[in-house]
Motif scaffolding. Structure first.
Motif, short mmCIF file in Angstrom:
data_model
loop_
_atom_site.label_atom_id
_atom_site.label_comp_id
_atom_site.label_asym_id
_atom_site.label_seq_id
_atom_site.Cartn_x
_atom_site.Cartn_y
_atom_site.Cartn_z
N SER A 73 48.26 45.26 72.89
CA SER A 73 48.93 43.97 72.88
C SER A 73 47.72 43.33 73.34
O SER A 73 46.41 43.34 72.74
CB SER A 73 48.98 45.08 74.76
N TYR A 106 48.83 31.26 80.43
CA TYR A 106 48.89 32.51 80.33
C TYR A 106 49.99 32.37 78.71
O TYR A 106 50.98 32.29 79.60
CB TYR A 106 48.22 33.50 81.08
N GLN A 132 50.72 36.44 77.51
CA GLN A 132 50.91 37.83 77.56
C GLN A 132 51.62 38.37 76.01
O GLN A 132 53.36 38.36 76.37
CB GLN A 132 51.09 38.59 78.75
N ARG A 187 46.32 39.26 75.72
CA ARG A 187 46.36 38.14 77.09
C ARG A 187 45.86 36.89 76.38
O ARG A 187 44.61 36.71 76.46
CB ARG A 187 46.17 38.63 77.84
N SER A 202 44.74 32.88 76.98
CA SER A 202 44.38 32.07 78.51
C SER A 202 44.33 31.01 77.97
O SER A 202 44.17 30.55 76.19
CB SER A 202 43.45 32.99 78.78
N ASN A 258 52.92 41.42 73.95
CA ASN A 258 53.22 42.62 73.96
C ASN A 258 53.48 43.41 73.02
O ASN A 258 54.57 42.60 71.83
CB ASN A 258 54.07 43.48 75.07
N GLY A 311 40.99 34.36 74.66
CA GLY A 311 42.06 35.80 73.71
C GLY A 311 42.15 36.31 72.77
O GLY A 311 42.78 37.75 72.70
#
Length: 119
Positions: free
Chosen positions: A17, A80, A82, A19, A21, A84, A8
């Motif tokens: 952004s 994960y 994430q 994400r 993994s 941002n 990712g």
């Protein structure tokens, strides 16, 4: 043998952004916690965040609070990240790690995925 594989990563503009993994493969194991660590060029590795499966408590480094979110499941040792509102200073190789007994010791590590944030 256990393998952790991150994916990712990539190039993104500031404010964007991504994400990440992390998936485990190989020998079956039960992790106590999983976390993310990053290393920028010329700098030491620094802790990003981790999730302790027993109680679901997630902890983040101050510099990512409010911007990064960890999720996942210990059933498949999948995690994960994430990310941002990325900043150029977030540029680094991001590693995931799994701890078997304590968040003080991470037993398995991935090879890392590069995240580059342009200004």
């Amino acid at each position: 043998q256990v393998q952790l594989v991150e994916s990712g990563g990539g190039l993104v503009q500031a404010g964007g952004s991504l994400r990440l993994s992390c998936a485990a493969s190989g020998r079956t194991f039960s992790s106590y916690a999983m976390g993310w660590v990053r290393q920028a060029p010329g700098k030491e590795r620094e802790f990003v965040g981790r999730s302790r499966w027993s109680d679901g408590v997630t902890y983040y480094a101050d510099f990512v609070k409010g911007r990064f979110t960890i999720s996942g499941t210990n059933a498949k040792n999948t995690m994960y990240l994430q990310m941002n509102n990325l900043k150029p200073e977030d540029t680094a190789v991001y590693y995931c790690a799994a701890a078997l007994r304590s968040v003080r010791v991470y037993n398995y590590w991935g090879q890392g995925t590069q995240v580059t944030v342009s200004s």
